[in-house]
Design a protein around this motif. Structure first.
Motif, PDB file in Angstrom:
ATOM      1  N   UNK A  96       0.863  -1.178   0.000  1.00  0.00           N
ATOM      2  CA  UNK A  96       0.000   0.000   0.000  1.00  0.00           C
ATOM      3  C   UNK A  96       0.895   1.222   0.000  1.00  0.00           C
ATOM      4  N   UNK A  97       0.736   2.060  -0.966  1.00  0.00           N
ATOM      5  CA  UNK A  97       1.573   3.245  -1.041  1.00  0.00           C
ATOM      6  C   UNK A  97       2.864   2.958  -1.782  1.00  0.00           C
ATOM      7  N   UNK A  98       3.620   3.988  -1.956  1.00  0.00           N
ATOM      8  CA  UNK A  98       4.861   3.831  -2.727  1.00  0.00           C
ATOM      9  C   UNK A  98       6.026   3.622  -1.791  1.00  0.00           C
ATOM     10  N   UNK A  99       7.158   3.256  -2.385  1.00  0.00           N
ATOM     11  CA  UNK A  99       8.364   3.127  -1.586  1.00  0.00           C
ATOM     12  C   UNK A  99       8.548   1.741  -1.020  1.00  0.00           C
ATOM     13  N   UNK A 100       9.612   1.578  -0.322  1.00  0.00           N
ATOM     14  CA  UNK A 100      10.022   0.257   0.148  1.00  0.00           C
ATOM     15  C   UNK A 100       9.466  -0.024   1.542  1.00  0.00           C
TER      16      UNK A 100
ATOM     17  N   UNK B  90      16.240  -7.289   3.994  1.00  0.00           N
ATOM     18  CA  UNK B  90      16.012  -6.464   2.809  1.00  0.00           C
ATOM     19  C   UNK B  90      16.189  -5.002   3.183  1.00  0.00           C
ATOM     20  N   UNK B  91      16.922  -4.289   2.374  1.00  0.00           N
ATOM     21  CA  UNK B  91      17.131  -2.866   2.607  1.00  0.00           C
ATOM     22  C   UNK B  91      16.537  -2.079   1.442  1.00  0.00           C
ATOM     23  N   UNK B  92      16.217  -0.834   1.714  1.00  0.00           N
ATOM     24  CA  UNK B  92      15.581  -0.022   0.680  1.00  0.00           C
ATOM     25  C   UNK B  92      16.637   0.725  -0.132  1.00  0.00           C
ATOM     26  N   UNK B  94      16.265   3.472  -3.424  1.00  0.00           N
ATOM     27  CA  UNK B  94      15.489   4.187  -4.459  1.00  0.00           C
ATOM     28  C   UNK B  94      14.067   3.646  -4.570  1.00  0.00           C
ATOM     29  N   UNK B  95      13.473   3.391  -3.438  1.00  0.00           N
ATOM     30  CA  UNK B  95      12.084   2.948  -3.412  1.00  0.00           C
ATOM     31  C   UNK B  95      11.885   1.463  -3.612  1.00  0.00           C
ATOM     32  N   UNK B  96      12.956   0.726  -3.776  1.00  0.00           N
ATOM     33  CA  UNK B  96      12.846  -0.726  -3.953  1.00  0.00           C
ATOM     34  C   UNK B  96      13.504  -1.453  -2.788  1.00  0.00           C
ATOM     35  N   UNK B  97      13.125  -2.711  -2.594  1.00  0.00           N
ATOM     36  CA  UNK B  97      13.778  -3.552  -1.595  1.00  0.00           C
ATOM     37  C   UNK B  97      14.850  -4.383  -2.270  1.00  0.00           C
ATOM     38  N   UNK B  98      16.019  -4.423  -1.641  1.00  0.00           N
ATOM     39  CA  UNK B  98      17.122  -5.242  -2.120  1.00  0.00           C
ATOM     40  C   UNK B  98      17.328  -6.346  -1.083  1.00  0.00           C
TER      41      UNK B  98
END
Lengths: 114, 109
Positions: A96-100, B90-92, B94-98
């Motif tokens: 839900x929502x953006x980002x990680x 998992x670390x973030x 640029x908006x993604x999980x690695x």
């Protein structure tokens, strides 16, 4: 509440054949992710959608892989033609929502290319 | 590329013992998460710790984060056979999980 749904669960194909995977995310989750997980490895992101827009497809091998999320809900990932090295588990996740933030994963599709 | 690296790669313990898994990462983060994956299943989120937090608890799980050392640990207390699974940090970025490669935990009854 239903979780992330993926189909099929298993797929065996011969190399050079096309294959498609389908994902339905959790209702209300606007961000959808496709990952590939090789044996003994962690998931690696292929593509991230926010609603219907692909905001990060930098790791998607665009010569043979394509994805779509036309109405911002369910999504399809396609490989054409498949290669032996594409054998892996393909995971879909949503958040839900953006980002990680916290992601919710489906059970995955295990692909074997012969 | 994978940012987080879990250690050890595999861990085998007896039921009732504690299990500790470590994760090291390379670049600054906003948050770090731990996920569990049972054989043949998808990943399940366990806990999220933000960069301004040092420790977090959830049931039998305790997570610590040391941003100066770029490392985190996951402690499972009083382990059960059902805890047998692979655990990923998992670390973030640029908006993604690695995700890391994971620690394979085996808890023997």
């Amino acid at each position: 509440e239903a979780g992330v749904v993926q189909s099929p669960r298993y797929k065996i194909i011969e190399k050079k054949q096309p294959v498609a995977f389908w994902c339905n995310p959790i209702s209300g989750h606007n961000t959808l992710y496709w990952y590939r997980q090789n044996l003994g490895q962690g998931p690696e992101l292929l593509i991230r959608y926010e609603n219907e827009e692909a905001v990060d497809d930098s790791q998607l091998p665009k010569d043979r892989f394509s994805a779509e999320r036309l109405k911002g809900v369910d999504s399809t990932l396609k490989i054409q033609p498949a290669e032996l090295g594409d054998s892996a588990v393909y995971l879909c996740a949503s958040s839900f929502g953006r980002g990680a933030e916290t992601q919710y994963f489906g059970p995955g599709t295990r692909l074997l290319v012969l | 590329s994978q940012q987080g690296e879990e250690d050890p790669q595999a861990l085998s313990i007896q039921e009732g013992e504690n299990a500790t898994m470590n994760c090291s990462y390379k670049t600054s983060i906003n948050n770090l998460q731990w996920y569990r994956q049972n054989s043949g299943r998808g990943l399940v989120h366990l806990i999220l710790i933000r960069s301004n937090e040092r420790e977090k608890h959830s049931g039998r799980l305790r997570v610590t984060l040391d941003t100066s050392k770029k490392s985190s640990s996951l402690l499972i207390t009083a382990s059960r056979a059902a805890d047998t699974a692979s655990y990923f940090c998992a670390t973030d970025r640029q908006g993604n999980l690695i995700f890391g490669k994971g620690t394979k935990l085996s808890v023997k009854p």
